[in-house]
Design an enzyme around this catalytic site. Structure first.
Site, PDB file in Angstrom:
ATOM      1  N   HIS A  97      62.354 -62.045  60.249  1.00 29.13           N
ATOM      2  CA  HIS A  97      62.211 -61.159  59.100  1.00 29.13           C
ATOM      3  C   HIS A  97      63.540 -60.877  58.401  1.00 29.13           C
ATOM      4  O   HIS A  97      64.595 -60.865  59.028  1.00 29.13           O
ATOM      5  CB  HIS A  97      61.624 -59.814  59.537  1.00 29.13           C
ATOM      6  N   TYR A 109      66.442 -50.318  67.063  1.00 27.06           N
ATOM      7  CA  TYR A 109      67.453 -50.834  66.159  1.00 27.06           C
ATOM      8  C   TYR A 109      67.731 -49.887  65.013  1.00 27.06           C
ATOM      9  O   TYR A 109      66.866 -49.176  64.540  1.00 27.06           O
ATOM     10  CB  TYR A 109      67.118 -52.236  65.652  1.00 27.06           C
ATOM     11  N   LYS A 117      71.655 -54.850  61.009  1.00 28.95           N
ATOM     12  CA  LYS A 117      70.947 -54.234  62.142  1.00 28.95           C
ATOM     13  C   LYS A 117      71.834 -54.205  63.380  1.00 28.95           C
ATOM     14  O   LYS A 117      72.575 -55.140  63.644  1.00 28.95           O
ATOM     15  CB  LYS A 117      69.680 -55.028  62.479  1.00 28.95           C
ATOM     16  N   ASP A 168      53.195 -62.988  60.345  1.00 30.56           N
ATOM     17  CA  ASP A 168      54.229 -63.885  60.864  1.00 30.56           C
ATOM     18  C   ASP A 168      53.722 -65.318  61.043  1.00 30.56           C
ATOM     19  O   ASP A 168      54.502 -66.262  60.951  1.00 30.56           O
ATOM     20  CB  ASP A 168      54.791 -63.353  62.183  1.00 30.56           C
TER      21      ASP A 168
END
Length: 189
Positions: free
Chosen positions: A64, A133, A73, A174
């Site tokens: 992603h 995250y 991130k 996905d």
């Protein structure tokens, strides 16, 4: 001396971060983020959002990224084990289209810093995993994008066999992600 150790990877901008862990018979204590300490190791980052996901073994999330408002991130696992992957999507980078993966676990307490301009995904290797995250940009669903996990041009070596994963569990979204060569012209950064 910083409470964090930063280790470079073969892809510029991707770093493994290891916190100082203080442990005794009661358990352990560690800082997982400290703006001042991260600045001292060359990562002057502002985070705006924290996320937490829980997944079972064989779940593969990703790859992603956000087309607009890209997110940096800082990822870590607080329960279980995952194989975490970043793919360089910076068009002018000498490592464009290359990937790097690292095992993150509750035992090794490693963190992975992924700057803006990368696709990100992970595979759960343990029975369950809690994945945390921090992001440098907010999530905008209208700019959500991705690259298919098994893109032959990227050729990620997912550790399925080593961890007895016979079938990947993916979201419907996905499963339908395009290959990198199909979206390269849409990358805005």
């Amino acid at each position: 001396m910083s409470k964090f150790k930063k280790t470079s990877t073969p892809i510029e901008g991707l770093y493994i971060i290891e916190p100082t862990v203080f442990g005794d018979t009661r358990g352990f204590f560690m800082e997982s983020w400290n703006k001042k300490e991260f600045s001292e190791i060359g990562l002057d980052i502002d985070f705006v959002q924290d996320n937490h996901s829980r997944s079972k073994k064989g779940v593969l999330r990703g790859l992603h990224f956000q087309v607009k408002y890209p997110q940096g991130k800082l990822v870590r696992v607080v329960r279980g084990i995952v194989f975490d992957v970043a793919v360089d999507l910076r068009k002018n980078s000498p490592t464009f289209g290359k990937w790097y993966g690292v095992i993150l676990s509750e035992e090794n307490k490693k963190m992975f810093y992924i700057p803006e301009g990368f696709a990100h995904g992970f595979l759960v290797l343990s029975d369950e995993a809690d994945f945390l995250y921090k992001t440098t940009e907010y999530y905008y669903p209208e700019y959500d994008a991705g690259v298919i996990w098994n893109d032959p041009d990227i050729n990620i070596k997912w550790p399925f066999e080593e961890y007895g994963i016979k079938e990947q569990i993916l979201s419907e979204k996905d499963k339908k992600l395009p290959q990198l060569k199909e979206i390269v012209k849409k990358l805005e950064w």
